[in-house]
Design a protein around this motif. Structure first.
Motif: not given
Ligand SMILES: NC(=O)C1=CN([C@@H]2O[C@H](COP(=O)(O)OP(=O)(O)OC[C@H]3O[C@@H](n4cnc5c(N)ncnc54)[C@H](OP(=O)(O)O)[C@@H]3O)[C@@H](O)[C@H]2O)C=CC1
Ligand SMILES: O=C(CO)COP(=O)(O)O
Length: 344
Positions: A2-9
């Motif tokens: 989908n159009n959510q953006i992922g941030v890891i950390g």
């Protein structure tokens, strides 16, 4: 996807990036600790900061990779290879991955002694090199600049650099992050940008030491200026164009971290300068200080590469040889002075 953006950390910088992204888009923020993600979702706050409701937290690495085609990563450099390997089964060439990590990963992770054989060359991998070797992601970028996370979280004005060999990465990052009072400049110098971001931490520690000892603004300016020279000559030795060191991700970030008490590298150096007790400073540091590991790695490299870098030498001697700051400062005065600008 989908159009959510992922941030890891979900530490200081990951949270700051999430808040900036949430201005323009929905965000999935990965916290490896489930309790942390549940608390974020319940309270819409994290580490004392109120978060926009557009940020949802998650603790499932596979799910975030499946749901987000664009991922930002902000974790410590020493954990990065582990994370890349853990993400690898879930990443595809369709993903865009942008990291904001200012440190190196050892080429040989077993070699914790940082021993370098004479012909080995640069002993480390940058985070983009780790991603290239551990995953099948192609479109990789680095976000770097004077971005003290507390200032970003207070929504103070800032800017940064997005570096990548791929236009899609640059345009995607700019579309996602550009906003009133936060702008991304572009750079094609991915590796140079990564190296500049890691090296400036050593200079920030040096500047903190000078100020902790009250050695004055003159010496602080010398350390920052000559520190920039050392960043440039290390870059030259690796065939890196000077561009990355002379923009926001180089001199810009160098100024921010070498002068701000909110920089963890600066304040680590400041604590040492105040007490001249390295054991206590190391013991008391609860924060991530990327510059410590970078100093050890880079000192070994400059020795083998025969580069004269008094500022790095000074920091190394204080941290690893327990030398007093006043004595270590002598490195800066131990050389015959030649041309001031000998690196362009
Ligand atoms: N803070 C800043 O101002 C800026 C930092 N940076 C760079 O960003 C990087 C991260 O810094 P910062 O956010 O400040 O560090 P913090 O120490 O604040 O946070 C690190 C986060 O990474 C998480 N983490 C560690 N290992 C893993 C892993 N294997 N998988 C998933 N999550 C992991 C930690 O989780 P847990 O809590 O569970 O341990 C923690 O949430 C550094 O390289 C730093 O130089 C760049 C620009 C600005
Ligand atoms: O890189 C940073 C700001 O641009 C953060 O610096 P510290 O890791 O020293 O806090």
């Amino acid at each position: 996807m989908n159009n959510q953006i992922g941030v890891i950390g979900s530490g200081n910088f990951g949270t700051a990036i999430s808040v900036l992204l949430a201005h323009n888009t929905g965000v999935l923020l990965y916290a490896r600790n489930k309790q942390v993600s549940e608390t974020i979702n319940r309270t819409h706050s994290h580490m004392g900061w109120t978060l926009p409701t557009r940020i949802k937290a998650i603790s499932d690495l596979e799910e975030i990779c499946q749901r987000c085609s664009v991922l930002f990563i902000a974790i410590p450099s020493f954990e990065f290879p582990n994370l890349a390997r853990a993400m690898s089964p879930f990443l595809t060439p369709q993903h865009i991955v942008i990291h904001g990590v200012k440190g190196f990963a050892l080429r040989d992770e077993q070699n914790r002694n940082y021993q370098i054989t004479p012909h080995e060359g640069f002993p480390v991998r940058t985070m983009s090199e780790v991603l290239k070797s551990e995953t099948n992601v192609i479109r990789i970028g680095c976000l770097s600049g004077p971005n003290l996370s507390k200032e970003l979280l207070k929504r103070l004005p800032a800017a940064s650099v997005i570096a990548s060999a791929y236009d899609e990465v640059i345009v995607t990052a700019q579309n996602l992050l550009n906003q009133n009072k936060f702008k991304l400049y572009r750079s094609q110098h991915l590796k140079g940008t990564e190296i500049a971001g890691a090296l400036k931490n050593i200079v920030a520690i040096a500047s903190g030491m000078i100020n902790g000892q009250n050695l004055g603004k003159n010496l602080e300016s010398i350390v920052i200026t000559k520190g920039l020279r050392e960043m440039l000559i290390i870059g030259q030795s690796l065939d890196i164009a000077p561009d990355a060191f002379l923009g926001l991700a180089g001199i810009g970030d160098l100024i921010a971290t070498s002068t701000a008490k909110s920089s963890r590298n600066y304040s680590f150096g400041y604590t040492i300068g105040q007490s001249d007790n390295i054991a206590r400073a190391l013991d008391e540091t609860r924060d991530l200080v990327e510059g410590i590991g970078t100093t050890e790695i880079i000192f070994n490299y400059i020795r083998k590469a025969n580069l004269t870098c008094p500022v790095i030498h000074m920091v190394y001697d204080v941290i690893f040889n327990k030398m007093e700051v006043q004595t270590a400062v002598d490195h800066i005065y131990a050389h015959n002075t030649t041309f001031d600008v000998d690196f362009l």
